[in-house]
Design an enzyme around this catalytic site. Structure first.
Site, PDB file in Angstrom:
ATOM      1  N   ASP A  96      -6.764 -14.970  -2.095  1.00 47.41           N
ATOM      2  CA  ASP A  96      -5.973 -14.249  -3.097  1.00 47.41           C
ATOM      3  C   ASP A  96      -4.731 -15.077  -3.446  1.00 47.41           C
ATOM      4  OD1 ASP A  96      -5.347 -12.040  -4.660  1.00 47.41           O
ATOM      5  OD2 ASP A  96      -4.287 -10.996  -3.051  1.00 47.41           O
ATOM      6  N   ASN A 278      -7.762  -5.013  -7.413  1.00 48.49           N
ATOM      7  CA  ASN A 278      -7.108  -5.421  -6.161  1.00 48.49           C
ATOM      8  C   ASN A 278      -6.167  -4.357  -5.620  1.00 48.49           C
ATOM      9  OD1 ASN A 278      -8.335  -7.830  -6.703  1.00 48.49           O
ATOM     10  ND2 ASN A 278      -6.458  -9.046  -6.756  1.00 48.49           N
TER      11      ASN A 278
HETATM   12  P1  13P Z   1      -0.901  -3.998  -4.921  1.00 47.76           P
HETATM   13  O1  13P Z   1       0.393  -4.518  -4.409  1.00 47.76           O
HETATM   14  O2  13P Z   1      -0.709  -3.098  -6.081  1.00 47.76           O
HETATM   15  O3  13P Z   1      -1.745  -3.375  -3.866  1.00 47.76           O
HETATM   16  O4  13P Z   1      -1.731  -5.263  -5.490  1.00 47.76           O
HETATM   17  C1  13P Z   1      -2.476  -6.075  -4.637  1.00 47.76           C
HETATM   18  C2  13P Z   1      -2.949  -7.321  -5.290  1.00 47.76           C
HETATM   19  O5  13P Z   1      -2.930  -7.495  -6.489  1.00 47.76           O
HETATM   20  C3  13P Z   1      -3.492  -8.359  -4.411  1.00 47.76           C
HETATM   21  O6  13P Z   1      -3.780  -9.523  -5.109  1.00 47.76           O
HETATM   22  O1  G3H Z   2      -0.939  -9.732  -4.244  1.00 39.66           O
HETATM   23  C1  G3H Z   2      -0.703 -10.057  -3.104  1.00 39.66           C
HETATM   24  C2  G3H Z   2      -1.098  -9.336  -1.904  1.00 39.66           C
HETATM   25  O2  G3H Z   2      -0.550  -8.054  -1.865  1.00 39.66           O
HETATM   26  C3  G3H Z   2      -0.808 -10.148  -0.676  1.00 39.66           C
HETATM   27  O3  G3H Z   2       0.515 -10.084  -0.286  1.00 39.66           O
HETATM   28  O4  G3H Z   2       1.300 -12.424   0.120  1.00 39.66           O
HETATM   29  O5  G3H Z   2       2.384 -10.476   1.260  1.00 39.66           O
HETATM   30  O6  G3H Z   2       0.089 -11.219   1.920  1.00 39.66           O
HETATM   31  P1  G3H Z   2       1.117 -11.124   0.812  1.00 39.66           P
HETATM   32 ZN    ZN Z   3      -2.469  -9.899  -6.799  1.00 35.19          ZN
END
Ligand code: 13P
Ligand code: G3H
Ligand code: ZN
Length: 333
Positions: A96, A278
């Site tokens: 991600d 997501n």
């Molecule tokens: P949220 O913070 O809304 O759960 O989004 C998660 C996300 O986009 C991870 O890539």
């Molecule tokens: O969009 C991002 C996710 O919520 C991951 O968050 O970078 O704090 O693990 P993080």
């Molecule tokens: Zn994201």
């Protein structure tokens, strides 16, 4: 020795997303960092017979350790089989918000079946160049790639922005053609985290609860017109359930003006070209609310299973709800 995802029993997102596109639902992109979150995701998605994209951010990969992660993903595939009398469910391990070619390459070489390269904060031509380079390497290994156009506000690791910039529909054809990405994340008003809108951007209803502005479905429709039958991804799609915020605040927490995307709007998006949604923050809220409550009610407790166990159960219930009532991916495994 590099590890190929097929040896771990994982799949890339190509078939998953094309079916979701045809049948008007969205595949969950659920983030995880630890064993309990992973267990909850697999329990929920096997229970509902949903395909799932297990998402790991750069920070989550550092937190969990890249070697352990590979075996956790393989373990998830085996665990899913155990829970379904051997049939299993389609499982993708996805990076991600990858922020560099080297990170994407390292993930591909250690068993990821899908990567996101997020060049959305770069000038357009630089985003194209970086994304193209990642696609070339990923496709050599049959790994799928998600790119992004438009900027979401919020912070995730090294990719951060204060203000959102909506995706420009006139850029999407050029970007997908030049880069060869398999899916495209867009910006239509969602954002990351538990404070998606400032109180100023919202209205208050009679109970004093903040009501956010609606997503820009007009932009989504324009994108679909430019780019028919192409998998679109929605980030920042937590709904920030107010009952969880309340439990957190009643048990020593301090979350102010937390507000998310209403579930009806995500449901509507899932029925369109949006075929991956997501969700991370809602899971964080469910875990935190449960753990705070257990600690508050049972200050004598110090066995991690006594608070992580209920937190895992709360997460499982949350994910079942998302699959059944928001994303529509039940029985699509
Ligand atoms: P949220 O913070 O809304 O759960 O989004 C998660 C996300 O986009 C991870 O890539
Ligand atoms: O969009 C991002 C996710 O919520 C991951 O968050 O970078 O704090 O693990 P993080
Ligand atoms: Zn994201």
């Amino acid at each position: 020795m590099p590890t190929h995802y097929k040896d771990l029993g994982l799949v890339n997102t190509k078939e998953m997303l094309s079916r979701a596109l045809k049948e008007d639902y969205a595949v969950p992109g659920f983030n995880f960092n630890n064993m309990e979150q992973l267990q909850a995701i697999i329990m929920a998605c096997t229970d509902t017979e949903s395909p799932v994209i297990l998402q790991v951010s750069k920070g989550a990969r550092e937190y969990a350790n890249q070697t352990l992660l590979k075996y956790m993903a393989h373990g998830a595939v085996q665990y899913a089989k155990e829970l379904t009398n051997g049939s299993g469910i389609p499982i993708t391990l996805h990076l991600d918000h990858g922020d560099s070619f080297d990170l994407c390459k390292s993930c591909i070489d250690t068993g990821f079946s899908s990567v996101m390269i997020d060049g959305s904060h770069l000038p357009y031509d630089d985003n194209v160049e970086l994304t193209k380079k990642v696609v070339a390497y990923a496709h050599e290994h049959d790994v799928s790639v998600e790119g992004e156009l438009g900027v979401l506000s919020g912070i995730e690791d090294d990719v951060s922005a204060e203000k959102s910039v909506y995706t420009q529909p006139e850029e999407v054809v050029d970007f997908t053609k030049k880069t060869g990405v398999d899916s495209l994340a867009i910006s239509i008003g969602t954002s990351h985290g538990a404070n998606k809108f400032t109180p100023k951007q919202c209205k208050r209803n009679e109970e004093g609860i903040l009501v956010p502005p609606p997503l820009r479905f007009d932009i989504l429709e324009a994108i679909e017109k430019e780019l028919p039958d192409f998998p679109i991804v929605l980030h920042g799609s937590s709904s920030v359930p107010q009952n969880l915020v309340k439990i957190i605040n009643e048990n020593g927490g301090d979350l102010k003006d937390a507000v998310g995307i209403p579930e009806e709007q995500l449901k509507k998006a899932a029925e369109s070209a949006v075929c991956k949604i997501n969700i991370d923050s809602d899971g964080r809220l469910a875990m935190t609310a449960t753990i705070r409550k257990v600690f508050n009610e049972h200050p004598e407790e110090f066995d991690p299973r006594k608070y992580l166990g209920p937190a895992r159960e709360a997460l499982r219930e949350l994910y079942v709800h998302k699959v059944k009532y928001v994303l529509g991916s039940e029985n699509k495994a």
